[in-house]
Scaffold this active site. Structure first.
Site, PDB file in Angstrom:
ATOM      1  N   GLU A 164      14.559  16.018  17.785  1.00 63.25           N
ATOM      2  CA  GLU A 164      16.013  16.063  17.687  1.00 63.25           C
ATOM      3  C   GLU A 164      16.636  17.191  18.503  1.00 63.25           C
ATOM      4  O   GLU A 164      17.122  18.190  17.965  1.00 63.25           O
ATOM      5  CB  GLU A 164      16.446  16.163  16.219  1.00 63.25           C
ATOM      6  CG  GLU A 164      16.053  14.958  15.386  1.00 63.25           C
ATOM      7  CD  GLU A 164      16.629  14.970  13.998  1.00 63.25           C
ATOM      8  OE1 GLU A 164      16.564  13.927  13.325  1.00 63.25           O
ATOM      9  OE2 GLU A 164      17.161  16.030  13.562  1.00 63.25           O
ATOM     10  N   GLU A 353      11.738   9.015  11.432  1.00 65.54           N
ATOM     11  CA  GLU A 353      12.404   9.454  10.201  1.00 65.54           C
ATOM     12  C   GLU A 353      13.388   8.380   9.785  1.00 65.54           C
ATOM     13  O   GLU A 353      14.102   7.827  10.618  1.00 65.54           O
ATOM     14  CB  GLU A 353      13.175  10.771  10.391  1.00 65.54           C
ATOM     15  CG  GLU A 353      12.335  11.995  10.596  1.00 65.54           C
ATOM     16  CD  GLU A 353      13.188  13.261  10.707  1.00 65.54           C
ATOM     17  OE1 GLU A 353      14.332  13.260  10.200  1.00 65.54           O
ATOM     18  OE2 GLU A 353      12.709  14.239  11.305  1.00 65.54           O
TER      19      GLU A 353
END
Length: 447
Positions: A164, A353
Site C-alpha cells: 500500500e 487483504e
C-alpha cells in the site's frame, strides 16, 4: 464447487500490528514506534508494546490457522529487527523470530507468503535521510530485501515487495495521519509516492538476484476499486478507464513503466523527479499482483466530461461497516480482478487483504457472533467466485485479518480479526467468521 481445489485460502497480518515486543533482541526503533510515542497521534495513545503478542504466541496462532484450514499466511518482516538502523550490520537475532515462525508454519502445512515492507521503517532512516523523501532509502531498501531474501528463500518462495504505497507516502508525508506524521507540499508528497514505486523496483531485482531458489514476487496495492454503478457496457468501459487513470500515480506507473498523459497534465509543476532507467526498473514484470480490497468507487459514463466518465458519490445512507470509509459493495473483487487482467498481462491475482472492522462482543455462551463480518466475507467470496468462473486469473484470497490487532491511528479501538484477542491476557477466541471461513475452505463454496 465455487472455487477450484488449488485456490489458495490464506490469512494476513503485518509485523507492527501483531508481533508486539518491537525492540526485542536488539531491534531498532521503527518510525511507527516513534510515531506512537508522540502523545495524541494514536487513539488512546495506544502503543503495541506487547499486544497481540504473536512474537511470543506464534505457535498458538499457527495452530489456530491449521484448525481453520488456512493454507497460506501472509506476514511481513520488521525491517528494524533485521537492520536496527536500516542499513549497516545485520542483527543476527533479527532473523531468529522469523526462522521460528516460518519453520512452525511449514511444519503445519501452511505456506509463508512474506511482505518485505508493511509500513514500519527504521526511524534512523527517517532521521538521516528523510525517509521516503530520499531515493537513497530506496537503494538501502533493496539491500535489506537482498539480505532477507537470501536468508529466507531456502524455505520461502512467495514474496511481496511493499504494501500500500499511498499509506506510507501520502498518509505519512501529506495528511500526516500515519508515520512519520508530516504535512509536506504537493511536489514532495508526489516524490514520496514515486520513491515508493522505485523501492518496489529495487526489491524486485534484489530479491530475485539473492534468492537461493526460484521465487515468485509481486506488489501489494490498495488500488481504488472502480466499478460501474450500473453494469451497462458503456459504464463498464468507463469504470475500466477510471481504474487505469485514477490509479496512475503508482499502479499504472508500475504496470506500464510510464506516466499517463492525463497524470502529467494534472500534476504539472508538481511532477516527481525520475529517470527513464528508474521507470524501467519500476516496471519489472511481476509474477503476480496483490490487491487489498475493502470499499468500492462507483463510475458512470459521461460524454460531457474530459475523461469520459464521472465518479458517482455515495448516498448518505449507503451501507457502511464499522469504519467510516468502509462502504459496502462486494462486486469490487470481481471488477478489480477483471480490469487488472484486461489492462495488463497478469499470470495471477491474489486478494491480499479483504475484511472489515466490527463491534465484536462476547455473547453469554462465550462466543463472538460477528454476523456482520460473516456477511461481509460471504458476499465478497461470491464476487470472487464470479471472477474465477469467468476465467479471470484470481488464484487466492487472504482474509484481513487473522487476529484483532493494532489498527494504526485507531490503536486497539477497531477489531478486524476473525480471531478475538483479549488484550489483557492475550487469549485467543475464534469468532463466528473464523468458523464460517473454515467451512468455506473445507467445501470450496461461499456457503
Amino acid at each position: 464447487m465455487d472455487f477450484p481445489k488449488d485456490f489458495l485460502w490464506g490469512a494476513a497480518t503485518a509485523s507492527f500490528q501483531v508481533e508486539g515486543y518491537p525492540e526485542a533482541d536488539g531491534a531498532g526503533e521503527s518510525n511507527w514506534l516513534h510515531f506512537c510515542r508522540q502523545r495524541g497521534r494514536i487513539a488512546n495513545d495506544d502503543i503495541p508494546d506487547i499486544a497481540p503478542g504473536q512474537f511470543i504466541h506464534y505457535k498458538e496462532d499457527v495452530k489456530i490457522m491449521r484448525d481453520i484450514g488456512v493454507k497460506a499466511y501472509r506476514m511481513s518482516l520488521s525491517w528494524s529487527r533485521i537492520f536496527p538502523n536500516g542499513d549497516g550490520k545485520i542483527n543476527p537475532k533479527g532473523f531468529d523470530y522469523y526462522d521460528r515462525m516460518v519453520n512452525e508454519l511449514l511444519e503445519n502445512g501452511i505456506q509463508p507468503w512474506i511482505t518485505f515492507f508493511h509500513w514500519d521503517m527504521p526511524q534512523s532512516l527517517e532521521d538521516r535521510f528523510g525517509g521516503w523523501r530520499s531515493k537513497d532509502v530506496c537503494k538501502i531498501f533493496g539491500d535489506y530485501v537482498s539480505a532477507a531474501a537470501a536468508h529466507l528463500s531456502d524455505r520461502v518462495t512467495n514474496f511481496f515487495t511493499v504494501n500500500e504505497i499511498p499509506c506510507f507516502t501520502s498518509a505519512g508525508y501529506g495528511s500526516g495521519t500515519f508515520a512519520p506524521g508530516l504535512k509536506l507540499g504537493r511536489k514532495e508528497v508526489n516524490q514520496t509516492i514515486y520513491n515508493g514505486c522505485l523501492a518496489h523496483g529495487y526489491a524486485m531485482t534484489a530479491a530475485r538476484a539473492a534468492a537461493k531458489q526460484p521465487i515468485s514476487i509481486g506488489l501489494v496495492d490498495n488500488c481504488d476499486g472502480f466499478m460501474p454503478v450500473i453494469a451497462t457496457e458503456e459504464n463498464i468501459n468507463a469504470a475500466r478507464k477510471a481504474f487505469r487513470l485514477e490509479n496512475s500515480d503508482r499502479l499504472t506507473l508500475i504496470r506500464e513503466g510510464k506516466f499517463t498523459p492525463e497524470y502529467v497534465k494534472a500534476t504539472g509543476e508538481y511532477m516527481p523527479e525520475y529517470t527513464d532507467e528508474e521507470l524501467k526498473m519500476i516496471s519489472t514484470p511481476m509474477d503476480f499482483q496483490g490487491v487489498n480490497l475493502y470499499a468500492p468507487n462507483y463510475v458512470m459514463a459521461d460524454k460531457n466530461s474530459e475523461r469520459g466518465y464521472r465518479i458517482v458519490p455515495f448516498s448518505s445512507s449507503h451501507p457502511v461497516m464499522s469504519m467510516p470509509w468502509l462502504k459496502f459493495d462486494p462486486q469490487i473483487i470481481y471488477y478489480v480482478s477483471r480490469f487488472i487482467s484486461e489492462l495488463w498481462p497478469t499470470p495471477a491475482i491474489y486478494v491480499t487483504e479483504n475484511g472489515c472492522a466490527a463491534e465484536d462482543k462476547f455473547d453469554l455462551d462465550g462466543e463472538v457472533y460477528d454476523t456482520d463480518r460473516t456477511m461481509y466475507l460471504r458476499e465478497h467470496f461470491r464476487s470472487a467466485a464470479r471472477a474465477v468462473k469467468e476465467n479471470y486469473p484470481l488464484k487466492g484470497y487472504f482474509v484481513w485479518s487473522l487476529l484483532d490487532n493494532f489498527e494504526w491511528a485507531c490503536g486497539f479501538e477497531k477489531r478486524f480479526g476473525i480471531v478475538y484477542v483479549n488484550y489483557h491476557d492475550l487469549s485467543r477466541t475464534p469468532k463466528l467468521s473464523a468458523k464460517y471461513y473454515r467451512e468455506v475452505i473445507r467445501t470450496g463454496n461461499a456457503v
